[in-house]
Design an enzyme around this catalytic site. Structure first.
Site: not given
Ligand code: NAD
Length: 340
Positions: A154, A232-234, A258, A263, A295-296, A298
């Site tokens: 997404k 911005t993931s983990r 982020d 953290e 971590h802002q 969102f």
């Molecule tokens: P999502 O589940 O819609 O998409 C994750 C994508 O990563 C999927 O297409 C999946 O196939 C892919 N993926 C899984 N394993 C993989 C790998 N080994 N190599 C490559 N791609 C791989 O999730 P999303 O809603 O897009 O969110 C993504 C990440 O963003 C979350 O997991 C979360 O860690 C992070 N997040 C951060 C914040 C923030 O405030 N910084 C807020 C929400 C989410």
């Protein structure tokens, strides 16, 4: 339903109260996080509502069960802080907010790119001291640059759409390809190919056993010299100590994060009066081509409102016994058992 809501900040309470219009549920707000020491605050409630920073271990779950808690509801998408198996054994349901605003996170990633590129964070400080020089403020055009997206779910898809709008060439790596993105002209590559040709890389995959420390010295060695990395993931998708080495060698040209591996001891807290014990983040902050936000990503009105609405709906669905896609089933734990 009576719900004890932990780790609440003032800005969330307003949104949760609005979403609970009419007072359907009885909400008790606590600043405290939920752990073994604060467990007694749950007495008299049927559910607890927590954040990722609340560590819900087996011991905590056993005590919640003894206090007749039937639901653990997360105000987050991630649930790696909850021992799902222990909850299932105690017949405690776990629910979450799987999606709230992918745009919020995607747009924040873009804001990190623009700030690092055009050095607006430096200009802001400089101009306040009446220094109007342009020295060291030169940036580069985004148009025509190659942007690599790791994880095209997404958020990755929302991010790709924005970068295509800037006139960038967008390439991607994911274990599952998106036809929608391919139709928009995004090309899928292997991880190594993406590293080799990207001017900017943005991480949008979850933290799993496969992605932990995906960006390590090997990956940094494959990247274009001077490339930009955005996360911005983990936090733990990047091996931070290796990023520091890559920055010292000027292999990595810019880093915008982020999220950070350590953290949980720092973010969401005001430590301005304390001595921070985390040497790694202090080293990161000493680089003038590193931008860290707490971590802002969102944190937009739209996202916080959506989190509140889904959280209250989860309470209602649980109370009425309505099956919900927001329930965390035990199989899903295989995906996200690692802490960020
Ligand atoms: P999502 O589940 O819609 O998409 C994750 C994508 O990563 C999927 O297409 C999946 O196939 C892919 N993926 C899984 N394993 C993989 C790998 N080994 N190599 C490559 N791609 C791989 O999730 P999303 O809603 O897009 O969110 C993504 C990440 O963003 C979350 O997991 C979360 O860690 C992070 N997040 C951060 C914040 C923030 O405030 N910084 C807020 C929400 C989410």
């Amino acid at each position: 339903m009576k719900v004890a809501i932990f780790s609440t900040k003032y800005y969330e309470r307003e949104y949760l109260n609005n979403a609970n219009a009419g007072g359907k549920h009885q909400l008790t707000f606590y600043d405290a996080s939920l752990n073994e020491d604060s467990i007694n605050l749950t007495i008299g409630h049927e559910a607890v509502c927590v954040l990722l920073s609340d560590k819900i271990s087996k011991t905590v779950i056993d005590k919640l069960s003894a206090n007749n808690i039937k639901l653990i509801d997360l105000r987050s998408a991630g649930f790696d802080n909850v021992d799902i198996e222990a909850a299932a054994k105690r017949n405690i349901k776990v629910m979450r907010v799987p999606a709230y605003s992918p745009q919020a996170i995607a747009e924040h990633a873009v804001s990190l790119i623009l700030a690092l590129d055009r050095k607006t964070y430096k200009a802001y400080n400089r101009v306040r001291e009446n220094n109007f020089s342009l020295n060291n403020l030169m940036g580069f055009n985004l148009s025509g640059k190659t942007v690599g997206v790791v994880g095209t779910g997404k958020i990755g898809r929302a991010f790709s759409a924005i970068m295509l709008g800037f006139g960038c060439k967008v390439i991607a790596y994911d274990i599952k390809e998106s036809d929608l993105l391919k139709e928009k002209g995004v090309e899928y590559k292997t991880f190594e190919e993406l590293l080799q040709v990207s001017d900017i890389i943005s991480i949008h995959c979850p933290l799993t056993a496969d992605t932990r420390h995906l960006f390590n010295s090997f990956a940094f060695g494959k990247m274009k010299v001077g490339a930009m990395l955005i996360n911005t993931s983990r936090g733990a998708v990047i091996q931070t100590s290796h990023a520091v080495e890559a920055l010292k060698r000027a292999q990595l040209g810019y880093l915008g994060i982020d999220v950070y591996e350590g953290e949980e001891n720092l973010f969401f807290k005001d430590l301005s009066g304390s001595i921070v014990q985390d040497d790694l983040i202090e080293r990161l902050m000493s680089f003038n081509n590193v931008l860290i936000t707490p971590h802002q990503a969102f944190f937009t009105k739209e996202a916080v409102e959506q989190i509140a609405l889904t959280t209250i709906k989860n309470f209602t669905d649980f109370e009425n016994g309505i099956p919900s896609v927001n329930e965390v089933k035990i199989e899903k734990t295989k995906l996200l058992q690692l802490s960020s």
